[in-house]
Motif scaffolding. Structure first.
Motif, PDB file in Angstrom:
ATOM      1  N   ASP A   2       0.861  -1.182   0.000  1.00  0.00           N
ATOM      2  CA  ASP A   2       0.000   0.000   0.000  1.00  0.00           C
ATOM      3  C   ASP A   2       0.899   1.235   0.000  1.00  0.00           C
ATOM      4  OD1 ASP A   2      -2.765  -1.352   0.944  1.00  0.00           O
ATOM      5  OD2 ASP A   2      -1.154  -2.085   2.238  1.00  0.00           O
ATOM      6  N   PHE A   3       0.265   2.397  -0.152  1.00  0.00           N
ATOM      7  CA  PHE A   3       0.996   3.660  -0.058  1.00  0.00           C
ATOM      8  C   PHE A   3       0.396   4.494   1.059  1.00  0.00           C
ATOM      9  CE2 PHE A   3       1.781   2.278  -4.401  1.00  0.00           C
ATOM     10  CZ  PHE A   3       3.156   2.434  -4.490  1.00  0.00           C
ATOM     11  N   HIS A   4       1.060   4.447   2.239  1.00  0.00           N
ATOM     12  CA  HIS A   4       0.646   5.212   3.403  1.00  0.00           C
ATOM     13  C   HIS A   4       1.680   6.309   3.664  1.00  0.00           C
ATOM     14  CE1 HIS A   4      -1.256   1.167   4.864  1.00  0.00           C
ATOM     15  NE2 HIS A   4      -1.927   1.710   3.869  1.00  0.00           N
ATOM     16  N   GLY A  64      -3.197  -2.150  -4.018  1.00  0.00           N
ATOM     17  CA  GLY A  64      -4.368  -1.428  -4.495  1.00  0.00           C
ATOM     18  C   GLY A  64      -4.245   0.079  -4.479  1.00  0.00           C
ATOM     19  N   GLY A  65      -3.093   0.612  -4.079  1.00  0.00           N
ATOM     20  CA  GLY A  65      -2.892   2.057  -4.129  1.00  0.00           C
ATOM     21  C   GLY A  65      -2.813   2.685  -2.755  1.00  0.00           C
ATOM     22  N   GLY A  66      -3.286   3.926  -2.671  1.00  0.00           N
ATOM     23  CA  GLY A  66      -3.175   4.693  -1.426  1.00  0.00           C
ATOM     24  C   GLY A  66      -2.916   6.151  -1.753  1.00  0.00           C
ATOM     25  N   LYS A  67      -2.022   6.761  -1.013  1.00  0.00           N
ATOM     26  CA  LYS A  67      -1.752   8.196  -1.183  1.00  0.00           C
ATOM     27  C   LYS A  67      -0.868   8.445  -2.400  1.00  0.00           C
ATOM     28  CE  LYS A  67      -2.602  10.028   3.393  1.00  0.00           C
ATOM     29  NZ  LYS A  67      -2.124  10.932   4.471  1.00  0.00           N
ATOM     30  N   VAL A  68      -1.380   9.269  -3.319  1.00  0.00           N
ATOM     31  CA  VAL A  68      -0.654   9.547  -4.564  1.00  0.00           C
ATOM     32  C   VAL A  68       0.649  10.274  -4.278  1.00  0.00           C
ATOM     33  CG1 VAL A  68      -0.752  10.809  -6.747  1.00  0.00           C
ATOM     34  CG2 VAL A  68      -2.742   9.507  -5.972  1.00  0.00           C
ATOM     35  N   ARG A  69       0.655  11.197  -3.332  1.00  0.00           N
ATOM     36  CA  ARG A  69       1.881  11.964  -3.071  1.00  0.00           C
ATOM     37  C   ARG A  69       3.004  11.049  -2.560  1.00  0.00           C
ATOM     38  NH1 ARG A  69       2.821  12.591   2.152  1.00  0.00           N
ATOM     39  NH2 ARG A  69       1.106  12.529   3.661  1.00  0.00           N
ATOM     40  N   VAL A  70       2.646   9.953  -1.876  1.00  0.00           N
ATOM     41  CA  VAL A  70       3.662   9.003  -1.423  1.00  0.00           C
ATOM     42  C   VAL A  70       4.202   8.221  -2.617  1.00  0.00           C
ATOM     43  CG1 VAL A  70       4.120   7.027   0.083  1.00  0.00           C
ATOM     44  CG2 VAL A  70       2.584   8.854   0.843  1.00  0.00           C
ATOM     45  N   ALA A  71       3.313   7.857  -3.544  1.00  0.00           N
ATOM     46  CA  ALA A  71       3.761   7.188  -4.771  1.00  0.00           C
ATOM     47  C   ALA A  71       4.699   8.094  -5.565  1.00  0.00           C
ATOM     48  CB  ALA A  71       2.555   6.799  -5.620  1.00  0.00           C
ATOM     49  N   GLU A  72       4.374   9.376  -5.622  1.00  0.00           N
ATOM     50  CA  GLU A  72       5.220  10.323  -6.353  1.00  0.00           C
ATOM     51  C   GLU A  72       6.591  10.461  -5.694  1.00  0.00           C
ATOM     52  OE1 GLU A  72       1.548  13.111  -8.035  1.00  0.00           O
ATOM     53  OE2 GLU A  72       2.721  13.744  -6.283  1.00  0.00           O
ATOM     54  N   ALA A  73       6.632  10.447  -4.369  1.00  0.00           N
ATOM     55  CA  ALA A  73       7.916  10.509  -3.672  1.00  0.00           C
ATOM     56  C   ALA A  73       8.770   9.293  -4.002  1.00  0.00           C
ATOM     57  CB  ALA A  73       7.689  10.604  -2.162  1.00  0.00           C
ATOM     58  N   MET A  74       8.134   8.130  -4.160  1.00  0.00           N
ATOM     59  CA  MET A  74       8.864   6.924  -4.516  1.00  0.00           C
ATOM     60  C   MET A  74       9.433   7.025  -5.932  1.00  0.00           C
ATOM     61  SD  MET A  74       7.535   2.955  -4.509  1.00  0.00           S
ATOM     62  CE  MET A  74       6.965   3.109  -2.817  1.00  0.00           C
ATOM     63  N   ILE A  75       8.610   7.516  -6.861  1.00  0.00           N
ATOM     64  CA  ILE A  75       9.096   7.691  -8.238  1.00  0.00           C
ATOM     65  C   ILE A  75      10.300   8.624  -8.244  1.00  0.00           C
ATOM     66  CG2 ILE A  75       8.511   8.560 -10.545  1.00  0.00           C
ATOM     67  CD1 ILE A  75       5.548   7.917  -9.812  1.00  0.00           C
ATOM     68  N   ASP A  76      10.170   9.764  -7.565  1.00  0.00           N
ATOM     69  CA  ASP A  76      11.241  10.762  -7.508  1.00  0.00           C
ATOM     70  C   ASP A  76      12.532  10.131  -6.989  1.00  0.00           C
ATOM     71  OD1 ASP A  76      12.724  13.085  -7.383  1.00  0.00           O
ATOM     72  OD2 ASP A  76      11.190  14.241  -6.336  1.00  0.00           O
ATOM     73  N   ALA A  77      12.413   9.229  -6.026  1.00  0.00           N
ATOM     74  CA  ALA A  77      13.598   8.619  -5.419  1.00  0.00           C
ATOM     75  C   ALA A  77      14.329   7.678  -6.365  1.00  0.00           C
ATOM     76  CB  ALA A  77      13.190   7.866  -4.159  1.00  0.00           C
ATOM     77  N   PHE A  78      13.639   7.150  -7.376  1.00  0.00           N
ATOM     78  CA  PHE A  78      14.288   6.230  -8.311  1.00  0.00           C
ATOM     79  C   PHE A  78      14.799   6.925  -9.575  1.00  0.00           C
ATOM     80  CE2 PHE A  78      11.815   2.911  -5.996  1.00  0.00           C
ATOM     81  CZ  PHE A  78      12.872   2.062  -5.709  1.00  0.00           C
ATOM     82  N   LEU A  79      14.387   8.171  -9.802  1.00  0.00           N
ATOM     83  CA  LEU A  79      14.826   8.898 -10.997  1.00  0.00           C
ATOM     84  C   LEU A  79      15.923   9.893 -10.629  1.00  0.00           C
ATOM     85  CD1 LEU A  79      11.382   9.639 -12.722  1.00  0.00           C
ATOM     86  CD2 LEU A  79      12.992   7.774 -13.204  1.00  0.00           C
ATOM     87  N   GLU A 131      -0.124   1.895  -9.993  1.00  0.00           N
ATOM     88  CA  GLU A 131      -0.020   2.033 -11.447  1.00  0.00           C
ATOM     89  C   GLU A 131       0.677   3.337 -11.831  1.00  0.00           C
ATOM     90  OE1 GLU A 131      -3.663  -0.119 -13.576  1.00  0.00           O
ATOM     91  OE2 GLU A 131      -4.347   1.067 -11.855  1.00  0.00           O
ATOM     92  N   ILE A 132       0.539   4.365 -11.008  1.00  0.00           N
ATOM     93  CA  ILE A 132       1.277   5.601 -11.247  1.00  0.00           C
ATOM     94  C   ILE A 132       2.774   5.326 -11.186  1.00  0.00           C
ATOM     95  CG2 ILE A 132       1.827   7.864 -10.254  1.00  0.00           C
ATOM     96  CD1 ILE A 132      -1.058   8.153  -9.440  1.00  0.00           C
ATOM     97  N   VAL A 133       3.212   4.587 -10.152  1.00  0.00           N
ATOM     98  CA  VAL A 133       4.628   4.232 -10.020  1.00  0.00           C
ATOM     99  C   VAL A 133       5.082   3.397 -11.213  1.00  0.00           C
ATOM    100  CG1 VAL A 133       6.312   2.944  -8.650  1.00  0.00           C
ATOM    101  CG2 VAL A 133       4.587   4.364  -7.504  1.00  0.00           C
ATOM    102  N   THR A 134       4.291   2.377 -11.545  1.00  0.00           N
ATOM    103  CA  THR A 134       4.661   1.477 -12.642  1.00  0.00           C
ATOM    104  C   THR A 134       4.748   2.233 -13.960  1.00  0.00           C
ATOM    105  OG1 THR A 134       3.515  -0.334 -11.516  1.00  0.00           O
ATOM    106  CG2 THR A 134       4.026  -0.641 -13.846  1.00  0.00           C
ATOM    107  N   GLY A 135       3.747   3.057 -14.264  1.00  0.00           N
ATOM    108  CA  GLY A 135       3.730   3.792 -15.529  1.00  0.00           C
ATOM    109  C   GLY A 135       4.880   4.763 -15.656  1.00  0.00           C
TER     110      GLY A 135
END
Length: 451
Positions: free
Chosen positions: A222-224, A255-270, A320-324
């Motif tokens: 999840d994204f908490h 199944g998802g969760g907080k979008v801003r947490v997903a975005e922080a994860m993406i930022d950390a890998f790029l 899916e935001i992270v994956t995409g």
């Protein structure tokens, strides 16, 4: 003609007339229709139906049940299962889940049919463990009030509470695990001080070996608030120190969760500054002012190790935001099956009239950096993110096995408390072809995608 039939047919019209008169006498005149239009008239209609139901319904009813049912019906009208009303208990549970913590006693529980609650496991060093609760205790009362024949959710709310507040838990020990009335069990009271209980969304970080090389595996369910920082950051740091040469990030059944947490994860890998991660576009003109683009904040990455993402039909929304994003930027290889296809965004609105209620309402849709629409189409378009390497489940049995395996691996409990049944043990030890393929790809080995 038989005289009994003559009498019956003679009386029947009188009975019908009497019935009509009775209905008229028992009916109530609720007054002339209100002189209102629009929303005011709709509210008056609701109040009229509510009044009739409370006064005339032949059964037990209360106003809260009618209100909750009316709100649920209103949010169901668009036919969007993601738009829904959250009544107080559900709203509070959602808030706690997204925060990633709550205040309780630190146990994993399961509700029994009689209202009692089985303690499946006690978290080490948690409040319950310090007080002396044990696996397989059966909770039968909270603060002296029985939980037998009470809803599980209501009892759960009574066990939880404010930080550093006391609660008395009454249990049966040594009896049947599904029986809160076992007269042969020992009855015990435990006074416990509630403390913070962390919800873990990063699980099972470990090192796997393949072709003489080490690779890290970590699952995100999840994204908490606490998913990326500190949980995922700490897991990746441990795996890197352990000599991992590549990483498998498992997003299956996420199944998802907080979008801003997903975005922080993406930022950390790029490792590129101002790179587009995701953008939204609403069909509702009133929402378009809130549409946005999300971009990376800097050129620093948490790791530059090769990365493989595992996804399946249960990977949805923020996952899916992270994956995409990581696929579009070429940062990760995606393995598994096409993701769910939930590309709509819900805003959570706490109602001003009664903040105990919240509303999840679909307000916009998101797109990947290359403009891929993730949401399933209304005419059957599949939606979702398609993997680079597709390894579909052989059948529904394999899908359920892997879903159960992942759920079991999330637990913080010991295998003894976790694996209660043969079915659970079978799932826990099931072959994982997707993970096997991911490790082979990292090791540079051939992958069989058909079996």
């Amino acid at each position: 003609m038989n005289r009994y039939f003559l009498i019956t047919f003679s009386i029947l019209p009188l009975l019908v007339i009497a019935g009509v008169l009775a209905l008229n006498m028992w009916g109530r005149d609720y007054g002339p229709p209100p002189k209102a239009e629009g929303a005011e008239k709709e509210l008056a209609l609701y109040l009229e139906v509510r009044e009739i139901m409370l006064e005339r319904y032949d059964g037990d009813l209360d106003g809260t049940k009618l209100l909750d049912g009316a709100l649920a019906g209103m949010t169901a009208a668009p036919g969007d299962r993601f738009t829904q009303i959250n009544v107080p208990l559900k709203a509070q549970a959602q808030r706690e889940q997204l925060q990633g913590h709550f205040y309780g006693i630190g146990v994993l529980v399961r509700g029994n049919t009689d209202g009692s609650i089985l303690v499946r496991g006690v978290y080490a060093d948690g409040p319950a463990a310090r007080a002396g609760l044990k696996d397989n205790d059966v909770i039968v009362a909270v603060d002296g009030a029985s939980c037998l024949d009470q809803p599980f959710e209501a009892t759960q709310r009574r066990i939880r509470g404010e930080r550093n507040t006391p609660v008395v838990i009454t249990v049966l020990r040594g009896g049947k695990p599904d029986n809160g009335r076992d007269v042969h069990a020992e009855k015990l009271d435990f006074s416990i001080t509630r403390g913070e209980v962390t919800s873990y969304s990063v699980h099972n970080a470990r090192t796997e070996e393949r072709a003489g090389r080490k690779f890290g595996y970590v699952r995100v369910s999840d994204f908490h608030d606490n998913t990326f920082d500190p949980q995922l950051k700490e897991a990746i740091e441990r795996l890197t120190r352990g000599g991992a040469e590549g990483l498998v990030l498992d997003l299956r059944q996420n199944g998802g969760g907080k979008v801003r947490v997903a975005e922080a994860m993406i930022d950390a890998f790029l490792d590129e500054k101002d790179a587009l991660m995701v953008f939204t576009r609403s069909n509702n003109e009133k929402n378009r002012k809130d549409d946005r683009e999300s971009r990376t904040q800097d050129d620093q990455a948490i790791t530059r190790l090769p990365l493989v993402l595992l996804v399946d039909r249960g990977t949805a929304s923020a996952a899916e935001i992270v994956t995409g994003a990581l696929k579009d930027h070429g940062r990760a290889l995606v393995v598994g099956e096409r993701t769910f296809g939930k590309g709509v965004v819900q805003s959570i609105v706490y109602l001003r009239t009664d903040p105990r209620y919240s509303l999840n309402v679909t307000t916009t849709q998101y797109y990947t950096p290359l403009g891929r629409r993730v949401q399933k189409g209304s005419k059957g378009e599949p939606g979702g993110i398609r993997p680079h390497v597709e390894i579909p489940y052989r059948d529904e049995d394999e899908y359920r096995l892997i879903a159960t395996k992942l759920e079991l691996q999330e637990s913080q409990l010991s295998p003894g408390a976790l694996l209660e049944t043969e079915a659970q043990r079978q799932a826990f030890n099931a072959e994982d072809r997707m993970l096997d393929a991911a490790l082979n790809l990292l090791a540079g080995k051939a992958v069989n995608v058909k079996d």
